[in-house]
Design a protein around this motif. Structure first.
Motif, PDB file in Angstrom:
ATOM      1  N   ASP A 154      -7.553   4.899  12.180  1.00  0.00           N
ATOM      2  CA  ASP A 154      -7.895   3.462  11.413  1.00  0.00           C
ATOM      3  C   ASP A 154      -6.587   2.772  11.818  1.00  0.00           C
ATOM      4  N   PRO A 155      -6.425   2.087  12.926  1.00  0.00           N
ATOM      5  CA  PRO A 155      -5.381   1.466  13.474  1.00  0.00           C
ATOM      6  C   PRO A 155      -4.791   0.209  12.720  1.00  0.00           C
ATOM      7  N   ALA A 156      -5.417  -0.041  11.809  1.00  0.00           N
ATOM      8  CA  ALA A 156      -5.156  -1.524  10.814  1.00  0.00           C
ATOM      9  C   ALA A 156      -4.600  -0.838   9.593  1.00  0.00           C
ATOM     10  N   ILE A 157      -4.426   0.505   9.307  1.00  0.00           N
ATOM     11  CA  ILE A 157      -4.223   0.887   7.910  1.00  0.00           C
ATOM     12  C   ILE A 157      -2.935   0.298   7.200  1.00  0.00           C
ATOM     13  N   TYR A 158      -2.040   0.215   7.990  1.00  0.00           N
ATOM     14  CA  TYR A 158      -0.642  -0.399   7.400  1.00  0.00           C
ATOM     15  C   TYR A 158      -0.637  -1.797   7.445  1.00  0.00           C
ATOM     16  N   MET A 159      -1.250  -2.374   8.426  1.00  0.00           N
ATOM     17  CA  MET A 159      -1.568  -3.982   8.165  1.00  0.00           C
ATOM     18  C   MET A 159      -2.280  -4.522   7.193  1.00  0.00           C
ATOM     19  N   ASN A 160      -3.387  -3.546   6.951  1.00  0.00           N
ATOM     20  CA  ASN A 160      -4.347  -3.886   5.747  1.00  0.00           C
ATOM     21  C   ASN A 160      -3.426  -4.056   4.334  1.00  0.00           C
ATOM     22  N   GLU A 161      -2.702  -2.882   4.251  1.00  0.00           N
ATOM     23  CA  GLU A 161      -1.881  -2.825   2.910  1.00  0.00           C
ATOM     24  C   GLU A 161      -1.146  -3.948   2.748  1.00  0.00           C
ATOM     25  N   LEU A 162      -0.555  -4.607   3.929  1.00  0.00           N
ATOM     26  CA  LEU A 162       0.434  -5.680   3.755  1.00  0.00           C
ATOM     27  C   LEU A 162      -0.495  -7.061   3.612  1.00  0.00           C
ATOM     28  N   ALA A 163      -1.530  -6.998   4.291  1.00  0.00           N
ATOM     29  CA  ALA A 163      -2.310  -8.288   4.452  1.00  0.00           C
ATOM     30  C   ALA A 163      -2.958  -8.356   2.690  1.00  0.00           C
ATOM     31  N   ALA A 164      -3.035  -7.459   2.213  1.00  0.00           N
ATOM     32  CA  ALA A 164      -3.453  -7.354   0.766  1.00  0.00           C
ATOM     33  C   ALA A 164      -2.459  -7.630  -0.314  1.00  0.00           C
ATOM     34  N   ASP A 165      -1.181  -7.674   0.299  1.00  0.00           N
ATOM     35  CA  ASP A 165       0.043  -7.768  -0.843  1.00  0.00           C
ATOM     36  C   ASP A 165       0.739  -8.753   0.063  1.00  0.00           C
ATOM     37  N   ARG A 166       0.455 -10.061   0.346  1.00  0.00           N
ATOM     38  CA  ARG A 166       1.557 -10.984   0.971  1.00  0.00           C
ATOM     39  C   ARG A 166       2.736 -11.150   0.278  1.00  0.00           C
ATOM     40  N   ALA A 167       3.049 -10.901  -0.940  1.00  0.00           N
ATOM     41  CA  ALA A 167       4.448 -11.008  -1.563  1.00  0.00           C
ATOM     42  C   ALA A 167       5.141  -9.823  -1.082  1.00  0.00           C
ATOM     43  N   LEU A 168       4.607  -8.693  -0.893  1.00  0.00           N
ATOM     44  CA  LEU A 168       5.475  -7.716  -0.200  1.00  0.00           C
ATOM     45  C   LEU A 168       5.878  -7.756   1.072  1.00  0.00           C
ATOM     46  N   LEU A 169       4.544  -8.418   1.979  1.00  0.00           N
ATOM     47  CA  LEU A 169       5.154  -8.843   3.247  1.00  0.00           C
ATOM     48  C   LEU A 169       6.275  -9.689   3.471  1.00  0.00           C
ATOM     49  N   ARG A 170       6.244 -10.571   2.596  1.00  0.00           N
ATOM     50  CA  ARG A 170       7.238 -11.666   2.436  1.00  0.00           C
ATOM     51  C   ARG A 170       8.581 -11.201   2.267  1.00  0.00           C
ATOM     52  N   ASP A 171       8.641 -10.192   1.251  1.00  0.00           N
ATOM     53  CA  ASP A 171      10.016  -9.361   0.919  1.00  0.00           C
ATOM     54  C   ASP A 171      10.447  -8.534   2.075  1.00  0.00           C
TER      55      ASP A 171
END
Length: 239
Positions: free
Chosen positions: A79-96
């Protein structure tokens, strides 16, 4: 000119994180710093090479890490997108995590903290737009074949960071209605923004290793032209 690189480990929410710094060891004194935010696969040699290319332009390049140390995938991963999908689902965590990465950039001894910017590819392109939306402490951002959907939190107003959007017109992940919506969003937020759209160009147009299929793949002309646009943008930004 001798371009050097070193691993840089830094902290942040869910860290530690591991990026790579590149600089010209013939230069003296602080110089502008440019953060590179990786695509779906996370920090890798492609991003480090971009950091080195930025160092050759006279900047400090910092290929950051938004997934966490050791969290990387390849195109051959289950699943090449596994870690991306985690952050795509939590944009506040991505921001931080983006803000923590900017803080790490500012802490580098080679960097002039008053002159910093961020560029990003694919998911990284989406990320740097979020960095601008959330008031990240950079003068400007450049998105290469990014995704444009807004996060669930409100933008700062006005958006202070200037934006350059480099877009493949045939990109199925960013269709024309999303491009128009981004322009309207940036205008409403008072941003200084510009869009460079490249014809006969799809997603991942800067990546020579990207598999070619309809709407996706490397385009050497668009890669060259978008890098030139970035170079001019950064030159104006840091003047």
């Amino acid at each position: 000119m001798t371009i050097r690189r070193r691993t840089h480990i830094y902290d942040g929410p869910g860290g530690p994180f591991e990026g790579v710094v590149a600089w010209d060891d013939a230069a003296t004194g602080p110089r502008p710093g440019v953060m590179i935010v990786p695509n779906v696969l996370g920090q890798k040699e492609f991003d480090t090479m971009k950091a080195e290319a930025l160092a050759a332009l006279g900047y400090v390049g910092f290929a950051c890490d938004t997934y966490g140390r050791g969290r990387r995938t390849t195109r051959e991963s289950p699943d090449p997108a596994i870690y991306m999908n985690e952050l795509a689902a939590d944009r506040a965590l991505l921001r931080d995590r983006l803000h923590a990465s900017v803080a790490a950039l500012h802490a580098l001894p080679e960097v002039d903290v008053t002159r910093t910017a961020a560029i990003g590819y694919c998911f990284g392109g989406k990320s740097v737009i979020d960095l601008a939306r959330s008031g990240g402490d950079v003068l400007g951002v450049v998105s290469f074949h990014g995704i444009y959907d807004p996060p669930p939190y409100d933008n700062v107003s006005p958006i202070a960071a200037k934006l350059l959007i480099c877009h493949g017109w045939d990109d199925p992940l960013a269709p024309p209605d999303s491009v128009v919506a981004l322009g309207e969003e940036m205008t409403a937020a008072g941003a200084d923004w510009q869009l460079h759209a490249f014809g006969d160009t799809g997603h991942a147009f800067t990546d020579p290793s990207a598999p070619a299929r309809p709407g996706f793949g490397y385009n050497p002309d668009s890669d060259r032209r978008s890098w030139a646009a970035m170079r001019d943008f950064l030159g104006e930004l840091f003047a």
